[in-house]
Design a protein around this motif. Sequence first.
Motif, short mmCIF file in Angstrom:
data_model
loop_
_atom_site.label_atom_id
_atom_site.label_comp_id
_atom_site.label_asym_id
_atom_site.label_seq_id
_atom_site.Cartn_x
_atom_site.Cartn_y
_atom_site.Cartn_z
N ASP A 171 86.68 -28.71 -38.41
CA ASP A 171 86.88 -27.36 -38.95
C ASP A 171 86.64 -26.30 -37.88
O ASP A 171 87.32 -25.26 -37.86
CB ASP A 171 85.93 -27.09 -40.11
CG ASP A 171 86.38 -27.68 -41.43
OD1 ASP A 171 87.54 -28.13 -41.53
OD2 ASP A 171 85.57 -27.69 -42.38
N LEU A 172 85.68 -26.54 -37.01
CA LEU A 172 85.33 -25.55 -35.97
C LEU A 172 86.47 -25.35 -34.97
O LEU A 172 86.51 -24.35 -34.27
CB LEU A 172 84.05 -25.98 -35.25
CG LEU A 172 82.80 -26.03 -36.13
CD1 LEU A 172 81.64 -26.70 -35.38
CD2 LEU A 172 82.41 -24.64 -36.59
N PHE A 173 87.39 -26.31 -34.92
CA PHE A 173 88.56 -26.21 -34.06
C PHE A 173 89.83 -25.93 -34.88
O PHE A 173 90.94 -26.09 -34.38
CB PHE A 173 88.73 -27.50 -33.24
CG PHE A 173 87.72 -27.65 -32.15
CD1 PHE A 173 88.01 -27.24 -30.85
CD2 PHE A 173 86.47 -28.18 -32.41
CE1 PHE A 173 87.08 -27.37 -29.84
CE2 PHE A 173 85.52 -28.31 -31.40
CZ PHE A 173 85.83 -27.90 -30.11
N ASP A 174 89.63 -25.53 -36.15
CA ASP A 174 90.75 -25.28 -37.07
C ASP A 174 91.64 -26.50 -37.22
O ASP A 174 92.87 -26.38 -37.33
CB ASP A 174 91.57 -24.06 -36.62
CG ASP A 174 90.78 -22.77 -36.73
OD1 ASP A 174 90.00 -22.64 -37.69
OD2 ASP A 174 90.92 -21.92 -35.84
N LEU A 175 91.03 -27.68 -37.22
CA LEU A 175 91.75 -28.92 -37.45
C LEU A 175 91.30 -29.51 -38.79
O LEU A 175 90.12 -29.43 -39.14
CB LEU A 175 91.47 -29.92 -36.32
CG LEU A 175 91.93 -29.48 -34.92
CD1 LEU A 175 91.41 -30.44 -33.86
CD2 LEU A 175 93.45 -29.38 -34.85
N GLN A 176 92.23 -30.10 -39.51
CA GLN A 176 91.96 -30.60 -40.85
C GLN A 176 91.78 -32.11 -40.85
O GLN A 176 92.70 -32.85 -40.49
CB GLN A 176 93.12 -30.22 -41.79
CG GLN A 176 93.06 -30.83 -43.17
CD GLN A 176 91.92 -30.28 -44.02
OE1 GLN A 176 91.64 -29.09 -44.02
NE2 GLN A 176 91.23 -31.15 -44.72
N ALA A 177 90.61 -32.57 -41.25
CA ALA A 177 90.39 -34.00 -41.42
C ALA A 177 91.03 -34.44 -42.73
O ALA A 177 91.00 -33.70 -43.73
CB ALA A 177 88.90 -34.31 -41.45
N PRO A 178 91.63 -35.63 -42.75
CA PRO A 178 92.24 -36.09 -44.00
C PRO A 178 91.17 -36.33 -45.08
O PRO A 178 90.07 -36.78 -44.78
CB PRO A 178 92.92 -37.40 -43.60
CG PRO A 178 92.21 -37.85 -42.37
CD PRO A 178 91.76 -36.61 -41.67
#
Length: 197
Positions: A171-178
Amino acid sequence: MRIIVGIAGASGVIYGIRLLEYLKAMPEIETHLVLTKTAKMNIGIETDWSVADVEALADQVYRNTDLGAAIASGSFRTDGMIVAACAIKTLSAIAHSYADDLIVRAADVVLKERKKLVVMPRETPLHAGHCALMEKVCTLGAIIAPPMPAMYIRPQSVDDLVDHSVGRVLDLFDLQAPDMQRWAGVKNARQHRTTSE
């Protein structure tokens, strides 16, 4: 996006491995991996992974002694670095810019270039010296993200807890974990509890 992943010698190498698994599934992410000698040892102790299989998850792998590596220079552009898990020794070296290995040098470069450095220290209990190191690293611009279990997700396994901690770092890198479970308020939590009982 280009992200450096460092796995240091703390217990909890699974956090770095799971992070690499998630990033491998994101074709827009290029990963650069550094493992300490103790991290390699812990992979064999704590998981069923081999070091070679962990390294195969990354786009580029460096020896921790390779201070001439691309990621040791600020002219090699990255979007940041995650140290998962981070040993107190590594945390101390980052706090004091004691860059005698590649993980610490890469972290120092990320800080001086004003990129995002996320550190997942894995130690308990903490004494005042550990807390002072975390404060120091924060003042340098890093984000301290210890893997804290989130019980509101009602975990059914250790994997659930690992996945949630890694998802919060992504989240801190604006990436979404499935399949990231997120807090949606007390009302939703109560409804979930009622329907699952």
